[in-house]
Design a protein around this motif. Sequence first.
Motif, PDB file in Angstrom:
ATOM      1  N   TYR A 114       0.830  -1.211   0.000  1.00 37.82           N
ATOM      2  CA  TYR A 114       0.000   0.000   0.000  1.00 37.82           C
ATOM      3  C   TYR A 114       0.866   1.263   0.000  1.00 37.82           C
ATOM      4  O   TYR A 114       0.627   2.192  -0.785  1.00 37.82           O
ATOM      5  CB  TYR A 114      -0.920   0.002   1.218  1.00 37.82           C
ATOM      6  CG  TYR A 114      -1.534   1.350   1.521  1.00 37.82           C
ATOM      7  CD1 TYR A 114      -2.552   1.885   0.722  1.00 37.82           C
ATOM      8  CD2 TYR A 114      -1.071   2.116   2.598  1.00 37.82           C
ATOM      9  CE1 TYR A 114      -3.092   3.125   0.996  1.00 37.82           C
ATOM     10  CE2 TYR A 114      -1.608   3.367   2.862  1.00 37.82           C
ATOM     11  CZ  TYR A 114      -2.624   3.862   2.061  1.00 37.82           C
ATOM     12  OH  TYR A 114      -3.148   5.105   2.321  1.00 37.82           O
ATOM     13  N   LEU A 115       1.884   1.301   0.845  1.00 36.00           N
ATOM     14  CA  LEU A 115       2.739   2.492   0.936  1.00 36.00           C
ATOM     15  C   LEU A 115       3.537   2.707  -0.342  1.00 36.00           C
ATOM     16  O   LEU A 115       3.639   3.835  -0.843  1.00 36.00           O
ATOM     17  CB  LEU A 115       3.676   2.378   2.142  1.00 36.00           C
ATOM     18  CG  LEU A 115       3.011   2.419   3.521  1.00 36.00           C
ATOM     19  CD1 LEU A 115       4.044   2.201   4.621  1.00 36.00           C
ATOM     20  CD2 LEU A 115       2.275   3.741   3.746  1.00 36.00           C
ATOM     21  N   VAL A 116       4.115   1.631  -0.877  1.00 34.04           N
ATOM     22  CA  VAL A 116       4.895   1.747  -2.114  1.00 34.04           C
ATOM     23  C   VAL A 116       4.012   2.244  -3.251  1.00 34.04           C
ATOM     24  O   VAL A 116       4.372   3.182  -3.977  1.00 34.04           O
ATOM     25  CB  VAL A 116       5.542   0.393  -2.485  1.00 34.04           C
ATOM     26  CG1 VAL A 116       6.093   0.431  -3.913  1.00 34.04           C
ATOM     27  CG2 VAL A 116       6.664   0.059  -1.513  1.00 34.04           C
ATOM     28  N   GLU A 176      10.994   7.224   0.279  1.00 31.99           N
ATOM     29  CA  GLU A 176      11.282   8.457  -0.457  1.00 31.99           C
ATOM     30  C   GLU A 176      12.720   8.471  -0.954  1.00 31.99           C
ATOM     31  O   GLU A 176      13.003   8.873  -2.087  1.00 31.99           O
ATOM     32  CB  GLU A 176      11.023   9.667   0.442  1.00 31.99           C
ATOM     33  CG  GLU A 176       9.546   9.936   0.710  1.00 31.99           C
ATOM     34  CD  GLU A 176       9.333  11.090   1.659  1.00 31.99           C
ATOM     35  OE1 GLU A 176       8.262  11.715   1.601  1.00 31.99           O
ATOM     36  OE2 GLU A 176      10.238  11.374   2.482  1.00 31.99           O
ATOM     37  N   GLU A 177      13.621   8.012  -0.116  1.00 33.93           N
ATOM     38  CA  GLU A 177      15.033   7.953  -0.508  1.00 33.93           C
ATOM     39  C   GLU A 177      15.246   6.922  -1.607  1.00 33.93           C
ATOM     40  O   GLU A 177      15.952   7.177  -2.593  1.00 33.93           O
ATOM     41  CB  GLU A 177      15.893   7.602   0.717  1.00 33.93           C
ATOM     42  CG  GLU A 177      17.375   7.498   0.429  1.00 33.93           C
ATOM     43  CD  GLU A 177      18.165   7.107   1.663  1.00 33.93           C
ATOM     44  OE1 GLU A 177      19.163   6.357   1.514  1.00 33.93           O
ATOM     45  OE2 GLU A 177      17.796   7.548   2.777  1.00 33.93           O
ATOM     46  N   TYR A 178      14.619   5.773  -1.466  1.00 31.21           N
ATOM     47  CA  TYR A 178      14.824   4.679  -2.415  1.00 31.21           C
ATOM     48  C   TYR A 178      14.260   5.020  -3.801  1.00 31.21           C
ATOM     49  O   TYR A 178      14.914   4.776  -4.829  1.00 31.21           O
ATOM     50  CB  TYR A 178      14.158   3.407  -1.880  1.00 31.21           C
ATOM     51  CG  TYR A 178      14.327   2.199  -2.762  1.00 31.21           C
ATOM     52  CD1 TYR A 178      15.559   1.553  -2.880  1.00 31.21           C
ATOM     53  CD2 TYR A 178      13.243   1.698  -3.484  1.00 31.21           C
ATOM     54  CE1 TYR A 178      15.708   0.447  -3.691  1.00 31.21           C
ATOM     55  CE2 TYR A 178      13.389   0.578  -4.296  1.00 31.21           C
ATOM     56  CZ  TYR A 178      14.622  -0.042  -4.396  1.00 31.21           C
ATOM     57  OH  TYR A 178      14.772  -1.139  -5.202  1.00 31.21           O
ATOM     58  N   PHE A 179      13.054   5.585  -3.844  1.00 30.13           N
ATOM     59  CA  PHE A 179      12.411   5.902  -5.120  1.00 30.13           C
ATOM     60  C   PHE A 179      12.701   7.327  -5.590  1.00 30.13           C
ATOM     61  O   PHE A 179      12.288   7.703  -6.691  1.00 30.13           O
ATOM     62  CB  PHE A 179      10.895   5.717  -4.997  1.00 30.13           C
ATOM     63  CG  PHE A 179      10.458   4.289  -4.832  1.00 30.13           C
ATOM     64  CD1 PHE A 179      10.657   3.361  -5.838  1.00 30.13           C
ATOM     65  CD2 PHE A 179       9.860   3.872  -3.653  1.00 30.13           C
ATOM     66  CE1 PHE A 179      10.256   2.039  -5.682  1.00 30.13           C
ATOM     67  CE2 PHE A 179       9.456   2.552  -3.492  1.00 30.13           C
ATOM     68  CZ  PHE A 179       9.663   1.628  -4.509  1.00 30.13           C
ATOM     69  N   LYS A 222      14.836  -3.521  -2.160  1.00 33.03           N
ATOM     70  CA  LYS A 222      15.698  -3.972  -3.262  1.00 33.03           C
ATOM     71  C   LYS A 222      15.288  -5.344  -3.767  1.00 33.03           C
ATOM     72  O   LYS A 222      15.398  -5.646  -4.965  1.00 33.03           O
ATOM     73  CB  LYS A 222      17.153  -3.981  -2.801  1.00 33.03           C
ATOM     74  CG  LYS A 222      17.739  -2.598  -2.553  1.00 33.03           C
ATOM     75  CD  LYS A 222      19.132  -2.677  -1.938  1.00 33.03           C
ATOM     76  CE  LYS A 222      19.677  -1.288  -1.644  1.00 33.03           C
ATOM     77  NZ  LYS A 222      20.993  -1.339  -0.945  1.00 33.03           N
ATOM     78  N   LYS A 223      14.806  -6.197  -2.866  1.00 36.96           N
ATOM     79  CA  LYS A 223      14.429  -7.563  -3.242  1.00 36.96           C
ATOM     80  C   LYS A 223      13.083  -7.627  -3.953  1.00 36.96           C
ATOM     81  O   LYS A 223      12.903  -8.411  -4.894  1.00 36.96           O
ATOM     82  CB  LYS A 223      14.379  -8.450  -1.995  1.00 36.96           C
ATOM     83  CG  LYS A 223      15.723  -8.836  -1.449  1.00 36.96           C
ATOM     84  CD  LYS A 223      15.635  -9.453  -0.077  1.00 36.96           C
ATOM     85  CE  LYS A 223      14.913 -10.768  -0.054  1.00 36.96           C
ATOM     86  NZ  LYS A 223      14.943 -11.377   1.291  1.00 36.96           N
ATOM     87  N   TYR A 224      12.137  -6.808  -3.511  1.00 31.83           N
ATOM     88  CA  TYR A 224      10.758  -6.990  -3.957  1.00 31.83           C
ATOM     89  C   TYR A 224      10.169  -5.837  -4.768  1.00 31.83           C
ATOM     90  O   TYR A 224       9.134  -5.998  -5.393  1.00 31.83           O
ATOM     91  CB  TYR A 224       9.865  -7.250  -2.752  1.00 31.83           C
ATOM     92  CG  TYR A 224      10.330  -8.402  -1.896  1.00 31.83           C
ATOM     93  CD1 TYR A 224      10.480  -9.684  -2.436  1.00 31.83           C
ATOM     94  CD2 TYR A 224      10.637  -8.227  -0.552  1.00 31.83           C
ATOM     95  CE1 TYR A 224      10.911 -10.753  -1.667  1.00 31.83           C
ATOM     96  CE2 TYR A 224      11.065  -9.286   0.245  1.00 31.83           C
ATOM     97  CZ  TYR A 224      11.204 -10.539  -0.320  1.00 31.83           C
ATOM     98  OH  TYR A 224      11.633 -11.597   0.460  1.00 31.83           O
ATOM     99  N   TYR A 225      10.850  -4.685  -4.768  1.00 30.41           N
ATOM    100  CA  TYR A 225      10.257  -3.527  -5.446  1.00 30.41           C
ATOM    101  C   TYR A 225      11.228  -2.857  -6.420  1.00 30.41           C
ATOM    102  O   TYR A 225      11.035  -1.752  -6.809  1.00 30.41           O
ATOM    103  CB  TYR A 225       9.756  -2.502  -4.416  1.00 30.41           C
ATOM    104  CG  TYR A 225       8.717  -3.060  -3.475  1.00 30.41           C
ATOM    105  CD1 TYR A 225       7.382  -3.146  -3.854  1.00 30.41           C
ATOM    106  CD2 TYR A 225       9.078  -3.529  -2.207  1.00 30.41           C
ATOM    107  CE1 TYR A 225       6.416  -3.675  -2.993  1.00 30.41           C
ATOM    108  CE2 TYR A 225       8.129  -4.068  -1.348  1.00 30.41           C
ATOM    109  CZ  TYR A 225       6.811  -4.123  -1.737  1.00 30.41           C
ATOM    110  OH  TYR A 225       5.867  -4.646  -0.885  1.00 30.41           O
TER     111      TYR A 225
END
Length: 225
Positions: A114-116, A176-179, A222-225
Amino acid sequence: MIIGNGLIANLFKENDREDVVFFASGVSNSLETAKTAFLREENLIKKTIEEHPEKVFIYFSTCSIYDSSKNDSPYVNHKLRMERWVEELCPRYLILRVSNAVGKGGNPNLLMNYLVNSVLQEREITIHSMAKRNLIDAEDIKNITLALIDKAQFNRIINLAYLENFSTAEILDVLEEYFDKKAKTQFMKSGQSYLITIPEVENYFTENHLIDKKEYVLRMLKKYY
């Protein structure tokens, strides 16, 4: 033997065992109220135990049981009732109460999904400032479960959860940092947090160097998104 086809059930496809029932089918929506949905899981549990009394019965329950705001919810009461059925009917069982699983696929309403999706689709997220939830990597659920089976840790209830809880704001900071994308949020001064004790599985995280909260979330992204 695997019962179910969701996120948890799919974890064990490559580790299926003839002497074990991995029961991961039934009500997964904590907001469910339909009696037919609860009855379907109850009947399937009884039928599976009756037909395979010689197998170790692994039942995946929920850590929502510890959420005081859900004490009277049909979902929590149902899960507790199913746990009692397993304890009473199974010669050898293991009840695993799982926190918020993060893995490949699964229900879009799962917390991390949901958050992603909300961040990527620029949907507004209401943050309950006092709420905290516990995220656990689905792969860790699998590894811990298989280790417990190998050690014959049966006829008990064990919590499968991470070392610490996360606030929604903490999770969003990492997202936010990752995307490299700013989340749209509004804050409400509300929410619940509840403690989950994990004495049986705490060593797993320390031995595998999974003790940094931020790194743990990044690892899952990193593994799932």
